[in-house]
Enzyme design. Structure first.
Site, mmCIF file in Angstrom:
data_model
loop_
_atom_site.group_PDB
_atom_site.id
_atom_site.type_symbol
_atom_site.label_atom_id
_atom_site.label_comp_id
_atom_site.label_asym_id
_atom_site.label_seq_id
_atom_site.Cartn_x
_atom_site.Cartn_y
_atom_site.Cartn_z
ATOM 1 N N HIS A 134 55.627 13.010 -28.551
ATOM 2 C CA HIS A 134 56.110 13.760 -29.603
ATOM 3 C C HIS A 134 56.804 15.207 -28.798
ATOM 4 C CE1 HIS A 134 56.213 16.668 -33.144
ATOM 5 N NE2 HIS A 134 56.244 15.739 -33.650
ATOM 6 N N ASP A 181 47.039 14.301 -26.735
ATOM 7 C CA ASP A 181 47.521 14.834 -28.165
ATOM 8 C C ASP A 181 47.015 13.852 -29.136
ATOM 9 O OD1 ASP A 181 48.983 14.926 -30.633
ATOM 10 O OD2 ASP A 181 51.162 14.626 -29.426
ATOM 11 N N GLN A 241 48.034 11.654 -33.839
ATOM 12 C CA GLN A 241 47.964 10.061 -34.579
ATOM 13 C C GLN A 241 46.695 9.546 -34.194
ATOM 14 O OE1 GLN A 241 50.078 9.510 -36.709
ATOM 15 N NE2 GLN A 241 51.766 11.070 -36.247
ATOM 16 N N LYS A 297 46.964 15.437 -41.136
ATOM 17 C CA LYS A 297 47.208 14.213 -40.989
ATOM 18 C C LYS A 297 46.125 13.741 -41.146
ATOM 19 C CE LYS A 297 50.719 14.580 -37.321
ATOM 20 N NZ LYS A 297 51.975 14.536 -38.010
ATOM 21 N N CYS A 346 60.679 13.559 -34.127
ATOM 22 C CA CYS A 346 60.446 14.505 -33.011
ATOM 23 C C CYS A 346 60.150 13.685 -31.667
ATOM 24 C CB CYS A 346 59.451 15.214 -33.436
ATOM 25 S SG CYS A 346 59.828 16.096 -34.933
HETATM 26 N N1 C6P Z 1 54.306 13.940 -36.132
HETATM 27 C C1 C6P Z 1 55.520 12.662 -37.687
HETATM 28 O O1 C6P Z 1 56.132 12.553 -38.692
HETATM 29 P P1 C6P Z 1 51.659 19.280 -35.977
HETATM 30 O O2 C6P Z 1 53.108 19.224 -36.358
HETATM 31 O O3 C6P Z 1 51.342 20.326 -34.937
HETATM 32 O O4 C6P Z 1 50.606 19.067 -36.898
HETATM 33 O O5 C6P Z 1 51.618 17.774 -35.131
HETATM 34 C C2 C6P Z 1 52.706 17.621 -34.192
HETATM 35 C C3 C6P Z 1 52.673 16.286 -33.628
HETATM 36 C C4 C6P Z 1 52.093 16.100 -32.291
HETATM 37 N N2 C6P Z 1 51.875 14.569 -31.856
HETATM 38 C C5 C6P Z 1 52.142 13.928 -32.374
HETATM 39 C C6 C6P Z 1 52.002 12.522 -31.905
HETATM 40 C C7 C6P Z 1 52.585 13.774 -33.754
HETATM 41 O O6 C6P Z 1 52.795 12.496 -34.363
HETATM 42 C C8 C6P Z 1 53.053 15.057 -34.345
HETATM 43 C C9 C6P Z 1 53.434 15.050 -35.543
HETATM 44 C C10 C6P Z 1 54.724 14.183 -37.432
HETATM 45 O O7 C6P Z 1 55.374 11.973 -36.724
HETATM 46 C C11 C6P Z 1 55.647 15.140 -37.512
HETATM 47 S S1 C6P Z 1 57.058 15.401 -36.782
#
Ligand code: C6P
Length: 403
Positions: free
Chosen positions: A120, A197, A200, A223, A361
């Site tokens: 991401h 990270d 997910q 999430k 993203c």
């Molecule tokens: N992905 C998706 O629709 P934040 O925004 O900080 O809570 O998470 C960022 C992020 C980082 N790593 C991974 C693997 C992610 O999937 C995400 C967030 C969302 O896939 C929003 S772009």
């Protein structure tokens, strides 16, 4: 798992969109929130709203206790050895920025950081910012045709200058789950640290940071059924101790004078300013919801939905699914015929299905796949086979228009 009992805890699932029942399949973007989490937010605002770690008064003590209970719940949730190693952040993005910014100061020009092509943007751009500040070099692990990581290529990327690996636990596009333990062992063999990270990861996988052997693990509450605006960064104590603070301000100091300032002990050294103490209190409820439901039971249920939906989707004319790695988590990225992902998503929305469309993203991954974007359906504990049936029926109905 009693799905109806779970669903009854999520009032939003009873709503309609455009007169159709809502089928929420955008859980990888953000999951819905059970009543107990919202009640915890209410209780914090109505019952004991006060700044934490600052007041001698009763309200401040209660707010502090609620926040620290959130930290302890998070520690237990990922089996971190100590709450000193559990830092509140705004979410995964801030957690990774903290590591890149602070641990990054310990890296020198020419040192190498290994990322993967499935990251991401929040696990790419912070490292690019570091590269431009300190001349660090970024290397990228490719994927195999099924969307799993090319582990031979990973092993081959290490050099005497490699210092850090940063990798997602699971891909938000492909669903591929990376073998973190194995990757951590390899990184440590080369004297490197590994940052995960977990955005997910935690919603779908029982995480034990000690068993994984990772040095940092970042995730977001929103999430995993929790409130938005808060997340956790786990960091191994000996690394956190040698890292400089990420931001300066109140609460992260030992003593301040114009002659020099000292830092607070862990974890507060990394928590400048008033924290999201309401979010922290509510995070406890999200964690307890997952623990009481059973993280393995949630994972098994989502896996069942994935296994049920995938072959049915494959029968739809013109269907292409991106990411078929064994053991993938419950994310299905797809395109139908020559239709633009946005058009497919918009038509699904009109029928009541909330899916995500676009590059998610993860533009470098899209470039590697040779596409601009996908439609993505992602499952959570409250989704049902009946919803999958309705989704497949909708796709069948739309397919002729999408070729
Ligand atoms: N992905 C998706 O629709 P934040 O925004 O900080 O809570 O998470 C960022 C992020 C980082 N790593 C991974 C693997 C992610 O999937 C995400 C967030 C969302 O896939 C929003 S772009």
């Amino acid at each position: 798992m009693d799905i109806q009992a779970i669903r009854s805890q999520f009032p939003i699932l009873d709503r309609t969109v455009y007169g159709k029942p809502l089928v929420y399949l955008d859980n990888a973007a953000t999951s819905q929130t059970p009543r107990r989490v919202v009640e915890a937010i209410d209780n914090a605002y109505y019952g004991h709203k006060a700044n934490v770690h600052r007041g001698v008064h009763c309200l401040s003590q209660e707010a502090t206790d609620a926040m620290e209970a959130g930290r302890e719940a998070a520690r237990r949730f990922i089996n971190a050895p100590s709450t000193d190693e559990v830092i509140f952040t705004r979410g995964t993005t801030e957690g990774i920025n903290l590591v890149a910014s602070s641990y990054g100061q310990l890296l020198d020009e020419g040192d190498e950081v290994i990322l993967t092509v499935m990251e991401h943007h929040s696990n790419i751009v912070p490292w690019q910012l570091l590269a431009s500040r300190r001349g660090v070099v970024i290397k990228v692990v490719p994927i195999l045709p099924d969307g799993s990581l090319d582990l031979d290529a990973y092993r081959a990327l290490f050099s005497p200058r490699t210092r850090l690996v940063s990798v997602c636990h699971a891909s938000n596009v492909l669903g591929s789950v990376n073998p973190i333990r194995e990757m951590a062992e390899e990184a440590h063999r080369h004297g490197c640290v590994i940052c995960v990270d977990g955005a997910q990861g935690v919603p779908h996988i029982k995480v034990d940071v000690q068993a994984l052997g990772c040095d940092f693990y970042a995730f977001s509450s929103h999430k995993m059924y929790g409130p938005t605006g808060i997340g956790i960064l786990y960091g191994r104590r000996e690394l956190l101790e040698k890292m400089p603070p990420y931001q300066g301000g109140g609460e992260m100091i030992g003593h301040v004078s114009f002659d020099g300032t000292t830092w607070a002990d862990l974890p507060y050294k990394f928590e400048a300013g008033t924290p999201d103490y309401v979010g922290a209190a509510a995070l406890t409820q999200a964690i307890e919801f997952m623990e009481e439901t059973g993280i393995d039971a949630i994972a098994a249920h989502e896996h069942d939905l994935l296994e049920y939906a995938t072959p049915l989707m494959m029968e739809i004319p013109g269907m292409r699914i991106f990411g078929t790695a064994p053991g993938k988590c419950a994310v299905i990225s797809f395109l139908i015929g020559r239709a633009h992902h946005y058009d497919t998503g918009m038509l699904l929305d009109k029928l009541g299905f909330a899916v995500r469309t676009g590059h998610h993203c993860a533009q470098p991954l899209m470039q590697a796949l040779g596409i601009e974007g996908t439609v993505r359906a992602s499952f959570a504990a409250y989704n049902t086979r009946a919803e999958v049936d309705a989704f497949i029926a909708a796709l069948r109905r739309l397919a002729p228009m999408l070729q």
